[in-house]
Scaffold this motif. Structure first.
Motif, short mmCIF file in Angstrom:
data_model
loop_
_atom_site.label_atom_id
_atom_site.label_comp_id
_atom_site.label_asym_id
_atom_site.label_seq_id
_atom_site.Cartn_x
_atom_site.Cartn_y
_atom_site.Cartn_z
N LEU C 22 0.82 -1.20 0.00
CA LEU C 22 0.00 0.00 0.00
C LEU C 22 0.87 1.26 0.00
CD1 LEU C 22 -2.80 1.33 0.19
CD2 LEU C 22 -2.71 1.01 2.67
N LEU C 47 -12.27 4.06 -7.75
CA LEU C 47 -11.67 3.18 -6.75
C LEU C 47 -10.14 3.26 -6.79
CD1 LEU C 47 -13.08 -0.16 -5.65
CD2 LEU C 47 -10.67 -0.11 -6.26
N ILE C 51 -7.60 5.00 -3.65
CA ILE C 51 -6.52 4.38 -2.88
C ILE C 51 -5.17 4.99 -3.21
CG2 ILE C 51 -6.01 2.46 -4.44
CD1 ILE C 51 -5.83 0.66 -1.91
N LEU C 213 -7.34 -3.11 -9.61
CA LEU C 213 -6.49 -2.81 -8.46
C LEU C 213 -5.31 -3.79 -8.40
CD1 LEU C 213 -6.14 -1.01 -6.01
CD2 LEU C 213 -7.76 -2.45 -4.77
N PHE C 234 -6.76 -5.16 0.43
CA PHE C 234 -7.25 -3.78 0.46
C PHE C 234 -8.77 -3.77 0.35
CE2 PHE C 234 -3.10 -2.48 -1.93
CZ PHE C 234 -2.36 -2.72 -0.79
N MET C 235 -9.28 -4.54 -0.60
CA MET C 235 -10.73 -4.54 -0.83
C MET C 235 -11.46 -5.17 0.36
SD MET C 235 -12.98 -3.59 -3.12
CE MET C 235 -12.75 -3.84 -4.88
N ALA C 238 -11.18 -2.63 3.41
CA ALA C 238 -11.95 -1.40 3.18
C ALA C 238 -13.44 -1.68 3.15
CB ALA C 238 -11.50 -0.73 1.88
N SER C 239 -13.84 -2.82 2.61
CA SER C 239 -15.27 -3.11 2.53
C SER C 239 -15.86 -3.43 3.90
CB SER C 239 -15.56 -4.22 1.52
OG SER C 239 -15.05 -5.45 1.96
N LEU C 260 -11.03 3.26 1.34
CA LEU C 260 -9.80 2.99 0.58
C LEU C 260 -8.85 4.18 0.63
CD1 LEU C 260 -11.32 1.17 -2.51
CD2 LEU C 260 -9.63 0.18 -0.97
N TYR C 261 -9.42 5.37 0.63
CA TYR C 261 -8.62 6.60 0.69
C TYR C 261 -7.82 6.67 1.99
CZ TYR C 261 -7.81 11.68 0.82
OH TYR C 261 -7.25 12.93 0.91
N LEU C 263 -7.18 4.00 4.05
CA LEU C 263 -6.77 2.66 4.49
C LEU C 263 -5.36 2.65 5.07
CD1 LEU C 263 -8.13 -0.21 4.26
CD2 LEU C 263 -6.60 -0.59 2.32
#
Lengths: 273, 273, 273
Positions: C22, C47, C51, C213, C234-235, C238-239, C260-261, C263
């Protein structure tokens, strides 16, 4: 919210029937094949997923044809029609008819634009199960005088009830003319759905997505008149709730998806009170 | 929020003028024909609807041409240009000129990519009313040295003011170079709009939608320099408010539409203080 | 949230490694070229921007080829494949290979539809760096028996681990089969990512955006197995956060971009606990 005005000959659509169709829709999650304009693809897919249907979109004519053997219904919208999309539409409609699947036409901005007008005139000869449009679009397709400027209807749905009835008789389709009030007719009976947020006119694609929701409801196998009216009731009820939770058109779109996800009989009954 | 830096020769654009254009935009709701990239169609349409304009999008070249007799303005964006879209763009621009409608060019990523670069070079000979781009795009189109990598500008708008003035003189178009500060010029006068949320760079299509908003403002019949600067002021003011109401880029998009819907003189005056 | 079930031979992917990828992703903001279906373009671009990656989308075959000299990675999705898009995809893949860029295949609904199935079968011979799909898609591509109905997988990712491993061995690609649990394999080692919101299945394009991604993470130059697993982590992380902040699928989409921004390592560690 019911209003004083009651057009002669229309009957309020009962919330209990809509709730029953909603239950069927969620149990079956009918796979609904959607060929629509490129402005509303994402919103339409999300709207169907939110309420519990299964949307699918394809572009290629052969794949569009193949997919009808898997799908339960087809939704056609000509909002950004191109010559190549017209080929895919014709292939998909032919395949839907062969598979015995219901299909819905949304004749966006029919009348002033030549390619879509020719296609829509041809398509209504192809046994659509339902046609959903605004007042101008339905009046134009029915051969009534109308005033359109692209997708924005300046006529009221109240003024298009006779055109809707006539178009239903000409095509044997259920015709839904939507606006501040929605009228849904098989050419004889006219059902009426009241309520809904006026702020829906400030987001793109509410009408387009409603047409695909009509297709999904038809995909449950329910009687077409009730299926189409139920879709209108879902949108009306969910948008009223969404407006209460929103501060403008941006948050309305978001809240609409949330309220469709949660929609229940109680919400639908609010439209009757 | 005004900042210390003041580029020589640029003048702050007054909020009162922007508010006046906003009033006209909402009264007239000009029908704005938009041919844009497929990433931003929905956001662009929703942004114009939120503030009070009437967007319409079409794909077919003949329909794109026909529609200019109904529309008040045309917005062209080459972000996902294809050969077939280029045909529709040329037909629409020809029809706009014939109808006397203003048209706006957004030359996304012009320079490193051949199809769009050839088209943009041809289109700037076709009397665009306005051109909106980032610093790299404006510098490239003006024939200045620049460094671009696709749609992401690495140059600052402050560095592109002379290029914008030169391009305006070459084309007789209003040129808007936007970024942390926006500059809008007719080749002589340079207006400046400050403020706006830096988080806009983390959502796709803010610049693209701004170009279509410029077209909508031109569609009111207002003087092009003021119309283009007003669109920039609307986006700057609304995005500042949106940032205060949001927790990241997702909620920023939503809040931006809400704040454009509500935008008023008071909001626009904040940019000056 | 880890669960009791542990498939034989899979290893949990460590949060610390994901956090490291990341960090690299945000430092480099790799320019990622995306050719995807027209339903998810906007969501995918937003999306990646949220991120910290830099997405770009193009349509023209020649431009798609030219752009690989600027881009760091390529993402291909066949969800609304057309003949003309297939030409652009082939040109972009050829250019990616020539430029030495990693590329990712998302074989949406491969199997029952002929155009995409032929293309995907050809593309897996073209040295993809990674393939991401649901269980049905991965089982189909690997030559295992599966049951698909369009983009909706009815098989579980748990059932497709062997197919994923086999496909990785056949293609020398990293294969990610995603669902309630995600498995990422190079044909030998199988990494596992648990957690994530089940409500993601009620928004369109979560899987499609995840594939892009994966491409962005590969664009950092990180080892492919770790890069692909990081995108899944990440997904998932974040979800989960987004679900806590949302009231349904509409607000989930918005909150997903926000989370995501923001994370961070702490969020990623939650997946392990």
């Amino acid at each position: 919210m019911a209003q004083e005005f009651e057009p002669v000959g229309s009957t309020p659509f009962p919330a209990a029937t809509a709730a029953d169709v909603l239950f069927q829709l969620r149990c079956q999650a009918p796979l609904t094949h959607i060929i629509t304009n490129h402005v509303v693809t994402n919103f339409t897919a999300n709207l169907l997923l939110a309420i519990g249907a299964t949307p699918a979109m394809l572009s290629d004519p052969q794949e569009s044809s193949e997919f009808q053997s898997l799908a339960k219904a087809l939704s056609i919208n000509v909002g950004t029609l191109s010559q190549s999309q017209a080929v895919a539409i014709r292939a998909a409609v032919d395949a839907a008819l062969e598979a015995g699947n219901p299909w819905v036409l949304d004749p966006v901005a029919v009348g002033p634009l030549s390619l879509r007008t020719r296609l829509c005139e041809a398509l209504i000869q192809q046994a659509p199960s339902a046609i959903r449009g605004n007042a101008s679009e339905i009046m134009t397709l029915a051969g009534f005088e109308s005033v359109g400027r692209g997708p924005e209807s300046v006529a009221l749905s109240d003024d298009a009830v006779e055109a809707a009835r006539s178009l239903a008789q000409q095509t044997d389709a259920i015709v839904a003319v939507t606006g501040a009030r929605d009228y849904i007719t098989d050419g004889e009976q006219v059902l009426r759905v009241e309520g809904g947020s006026a702020l829906l006119t400030r987001i793109t694609g509410a009408g387009c997505a409603l047409s695909s929701l009509v297709a999904a409801c038809l995909g449950t196998g329910r009687a077409p008149l009730e299926a189409a009216a139920s879709a209108c009731a879902f949108m009306a009820a969910a948008s009223e709730i969404a407006e209460e939770r929103s501060q403008g058109p941006g948050s309305l779109s978001v809240a609409l998806l949330d309220s469709l996800y949660d929609l229940n009989l109680h919400d639908l009954e609010r439209l009757e009170s």
